[in-house]
Motif scaffolding. Structure first.
Motif, PDB file in Angstrom:
ATOM      1  N   THR A 115       0.554  -1.238  -0.057  1.00  0.00           N
ATOM      2  CA  THR A 115       0.131  -0.381   0.136  1.00  0.00           C
ATOM      3  C   THR A 115       0.808   1.457  -0.080  1.00  0.00           C
ATOM      4  N   LEU A 116       2.225   1.013   0.455  1.00  0.00           N
ATOM      5  CA  LEU A 116       2.922   2.353   0.446  1.00  0.00           C
ATOM      6  C   LEU A 116       3.771   2.575  -0.615  1.00  0.00           C
ATOM      7  N   ARG A 117       3.977   1.287  -1.769  1.00  0.00           N
ATOM      8  CA  ARG A 117       4.392   1.478  -2.949  1.00  0.00           C
ATOM      9  C   ARG A 117       3.577   1.639  -4.162  1.00  0.00           C
ATOM     10  N   ARG A 118       4.204   2.034  -5.213  1.00  0.00           N
ATOM     11  CA  ARG A 118       3.098   2.332  -6.603  1.00  0.00           C
ATOM     12  C   ARG A 118       3.272   0.894  -7.197  1.00  0.00           C
ATOM     13  N   VAL A 119       2.319   0.031  -6.718  1.00  0.00           N
ATOM     14  CA  VAL A 119       2.438  -1.525  -7.300  1.00  0.00           C
ATOM     15  C   VAL A 119       0.968  -1.802  -7.872  1.00  0.00           C
ATOM     16  N   ASP A 120       0.851  -2.084  -9.051  1.00  0.00           N
ATOM     17  CA  ASP A 120      -0.087  -2.442  -9.663  1.00  0.00           C
ATOM     18  C   ASP A 120      -0.837  -3.894  -9.486  1.00  0.00           C
ATOM     19  N   ALA A 121       0.068  -4.715  -9.307  1.00  0.00           N
ATOM     20  CA  ALA A 121      -0.262  -6.074  -8.943  1.00  0.00           C
ATOM     21  C   ALA A 121       0.712  -6.772  -8.079  1.00  0.00           C
ATOM     22  N   ALA A 122       0.178  -7.992  -7.517  1.00  0.00           N
ATOM     23  CA  ALA A 122       0.910  -9.007  -6.918  1.00  0.00           C
ATOM     24  C   ALA A 122       0.771 -10.333  -7.167  1.00  0.00           C
ATOM     25  N   ILE A 123       1.773 -11.089  -7.590  1.00  0.00           N
ATOM     26  CA  ILE A 123       1.720 -12.382  -7.707  1.00  0.00           C
ATOM     27  C   ILE A 123       2.193 -13.273  -6.768  1.00  0.00           C
ATOM     28  N   VAL A 124       1.527 -13.903  -6.161  1.00  0.00           N
ATOM     29  CA  VAL A 124       1.715 -14.498  -4.619  1.00  0.00           C
ATOM     30  C   VAL A 124       1.769 -16.093  -4.720  1.00  0.00           C
ATOM     31  N   LEU A 125       2.648 -16.629  -3.887  1.00  0.00           N
ATOM     32  CA  LEU A 125       2.694 -18.217  -3.704  1.00  0.00           C
ATOM     33  C   LEU A 125       2.336 -18.040  -2.272  1.00  0.00           C
ATOM     34  N   PRO A 126       1.081 -18.199  -1.956  1.00  0.00           N
ATOM     35  CA  PRO A 126       0.770 -17.886  -0.498  1.00  0.00           C
ATOM     36  C   PRO A 126       1.220 -18.824   0.656  1.00  0.00           C
ATOM     37  N   VAL A 127       1.782 -18.417   1.807  1.00  0.00           N
ATOM     38  CA  VAL A 127       2.071 -19.165   3.087  1.00  0.00           C
ATOM     39  C   VAL A 127       0.580 -19.644   3.539  1.00  0.00           C
ATOM     40  N   ASP A 128      -0.424 -18.864   3.748  1.00  0.00           N
ATOM     41  CA  ASP A 128      -1.515 -19.000   4.628  1.00  0.00           C
ATOM     42  C   ASP A 128      -2.769 -18.466   3.435  1.00  0.00           C
ATOM     43  N   PRO A 129      -3.061 -19.150   2.658  1.00  0.00           N
ATOM     44  CA  PRO A 129      -4.361 -18.737   1.744  1.00  0.00           C
ATOM     45  C   PRO A 129      -5.761 -18.498   2.388  1.00  0.00           C
ATOM     46  N   SER A 130      -5.712 -19.106   3.550  1.00  0.00           N
ATOM     47  CA  SER A 130      -7.168 -18.771   4.335  1.00  0.00           C
ATOM     48  C   SER A 130      -7.144 -17.401   5.237  1.00  0.00           C
ATOM     49  N   ALA A 131      -6.014 -16.925   5.417  1.00  0.00           N
ATOM     50  CA  ALA A 131      -5.787 -15.929   6.372  1.00  0.00           C
ATOM     51  C   ALA A 131      -6.699 -14.559   5.883  1.00  0.00           C
ATOM     52  N   LEU A 132      -7.218 -13.804   6.991  1.00  0.00           N
ATOM     53  CA  LEU A 132      -8.118 -12.660   6.754  1.00  0.00           C
ATOM     54  C   LEU A 132      -7.396 -11.617   6.268  1.00  0.00           C
ATOM     55  N   TYR A 133      -6.066 -11.395   6.168  1.00  0.00           N
ATOM     56  CA  TYR A 133      -5.285 -10.232   5.807  1.00  0.00           C
ATOM     57  C   TYR A 133      -5.050 -10.158   4.132  1.00  0.00           C
ATOM     58  N   TRP A 134      -5.806 -11.118   3.616  1.00  0.00           N
ATOM     59  CA  TRP A 134      -5.814 -10.985   2.292  1.00  0.00           C
ATOM     60  C   TRP A 134      -6.926 -10.104   1.776  1.00  0.00           C
ATOM     61  N   ALA A 135      -7.901 -10.146   2.490  1.00  0.00           N
ATOM     62  CA  ALA A 135      -9.103  -8.852   2.340  1.00  0.00           C
ATOM     63  C   ALA A 135      -8.652  -7.499   2.633  1.00  0.00           C
ATOM     64  N   GLU A 136      -7.419  -7.428   3.311  1.00  0.00           N
ATOM     65  CA  GLU A 136      -6.988  -5.995   3.602  1.00  0.00           C
ATOM     66  C   GLU A 136      -6.258  -5.373   2.314  1.00  0.00           C
ATOM     67  N   VAL A 137      -5.831  -6.177   1.252  1.00  0.00           N
ATOM     68  CA  VAL A 137      -4.963  -5.562   0.432  1.00  0.00           C
ATOM     69  C   VAL A 137      -6.106  -4.728  -0.402  1.00  0.00           C
ATOM     70  N   PRO A 138      -5.519  -3.418  -0.733  1.00  0.00           N
ATOM     71  CA  PRO A 138      -6.562  -2.468  -1.563  1.00  0.00           C
ATOM     72  C   PRO A 138      -6.906  -2.916  -2.788  1.00  0.00           C
ATOM     73  N   GLU A 139      -8.326  -2.968  -3.100  1.00  0.00           N
ATOM     74  CA  GLU A 139      -8.663  -3.479  -4.216  1.00  0.00           C
ATOM     75  C   GLU A 139      -7.957  -2.903  -5.507  1.00  0.00           C
ATOM     76  N   ARG A 140      -7.329  -1.686  -5.422  1.00  0.00           N
ATOM     77  CA  ARG A 140      -6.602  -1.199  -6.798  1.00  0.00           C
ATOM     78  C   ARG A 140      -5.508  -2.274  -7.113  1.00  0.00           C
ATOM     79  N   ILE A 141      -4.922  -2.921  -6.157  1.00  0.00           N
ATOM     80  CA  ILE A 141      -3.766  -3.826  -6.471  1.00  0.00           C
ATOM     81  C   ILE A 141      -4.441  -5.058  -6.793  1.00  0.00           C
TER      82      ILE A 141
END
Length: 331
Positions: A115-141
């Motif tokens: 959120t502090l960087r100018r990032v358009d997208a993130a490709i992830v190989l997730p550690v915990d795919p069920s975590a709640l914090y994925w919903a915290e990522v801004p929708e613009r990313i």
């Protein structure tokens, strides 16, 4: 006056009479005959399509920056992250790789930093795919998840692996060789509904009447050797080890040799991702090959094309080599 609608990949595909995937490849000049590529690119020019993803990004106020985040402890994931980075650069985009080890906390911090960087997208190989914090990522990313669906970010694109086919094939192979006592070496990652491979081994093994002993391990060869040694040192030790990555399998080799066990006479060993080293070690490792180039292409497609499929699944190729053999007898 309203601004004219920008043509989409779907518009070009319809005009060319091709699938969206074939059209996308032709636009990038990476697949198809020279005649087809020239025809599709000509149609795109006539329709006002901007093929350069950087130009498209800048036109939409985007940066062209993409983060690659994941647990990169094993060799296969490291290689995949590098392939993703190279593919993004070929598309004129920019990437930064972040290894979060096996830590959900580090994963969450890496996502918050986006959120502090100018990032358009993130490709992830997730550690915990069920975590709640994925919903915290801004929708613009835009999020693209490889290997697991993100339960709390259902709109994220996913590139999934047919683990059920792989696990079923591996257990069937061992059953045909007479193995009934199986050791499972699994990475030390959170066990969640989004990561069913370990549960599949236990479930499918039980259906086949197999006994399955589970050991969790760090992704390093040394960590896997320690976990495998504990399995193989049991009084009723397993006659085969199924390892959910080749890095874990290499640790199992070290453990077997430290205990003076012959591979495959005393213990059969299977890996799961056909590392470059798999056919080079002795005996050559029985494992599963994945089409990494196609996996990477699907991940990049989700970043650069608005009309990319929401989810793509890949099935592995079973590669039988010398590390598995007939079970001679239970120890």
């Amino acid at each position: 006056m309203d601004e004219p609608r920008r043509p989409t990949l779907r518009d070009i595909a319809l005009a060319a009479g091709l699938s969206k995937a074939a059209t996308s490849y032709a636009l990038r000049g990476i697949r198809g005959s020279e005649k087809t590529i020239a025809r599709v690119q000509g149609i795109a020019r006539d329709m006002g399509w901007t093929a350069d993803p950087v130009a498209r990004a800048l036109a939409g106020g985007r940066s062209g920056n993409v983060a690659i985040i994941g647990s990169l402890g094993d060799l296969w994931r490291q290689g995949l992250a590098v392939m993703l980075s190279e593919a993004l650069h070929e598309q004129g985009m920019f990437s930064a790789i972040s290894d979060v080890d096996t830590s959900p906390e580090r994963e969450r911090n890496a996502l918050r930093a986006l959120t502090l960087r100018r990032v358009d997208a993130a490709i992830v190989l997730p550690v915990d795919p069920s975590a709640l914090y994925w919903a915290e990522v801004p929708e613009r990313i835009q999020l693209v998840s490889i290997g697991d669906a993100l339960l709390h970010r259902p709109v994220a694109h996913t590139v999934l692996f047919d683990n059920e086919y792989g696990i079923s094939t591996a257990l069937g192979h061992l059953a045909e060789l007479g193995h009934q006592s199986i050791g499972l070496l699994a990475p030390s990652l959170p066990s969640t509904p989004g990561r069913p491979a370990q549960l599949l081994v236990q479930q499918l093994g039980q259906e086949r009447g197999m006994s399955v002993a589970v050991a969790s391990s760090a992704s390093s060869v040394a960590g896997a050797a320690e976990a495998a040694t504990a399995l193989l040192a049991r009084k009723a030790r397993p006659t085969a080890l199924l390892c959910l990555s080749d890095s874990l399998a290499f640790g199992a080799y070290r453990a077997a040799r430290s205990l003076n066990l012959d591979i495959p006479r005393d213990v059969s060993i299977l890996g799961f991702d056909d590392s470059e080293l798999a056919p080079l070690i002795s005996p050559a490792l029985t494992t599963f090959g994945w089409d990494e180039a196609a996996i990477v292409a699907a991940g990049i497609e989700s970043v650069v094309n608005d009309d990319a499929p929401a989810s793509v699944s890949f099935r592995p190729e079973f590669l039988v080599r010398s590390s598995t053999g007939r079970c001679t007898s239970a120890p």
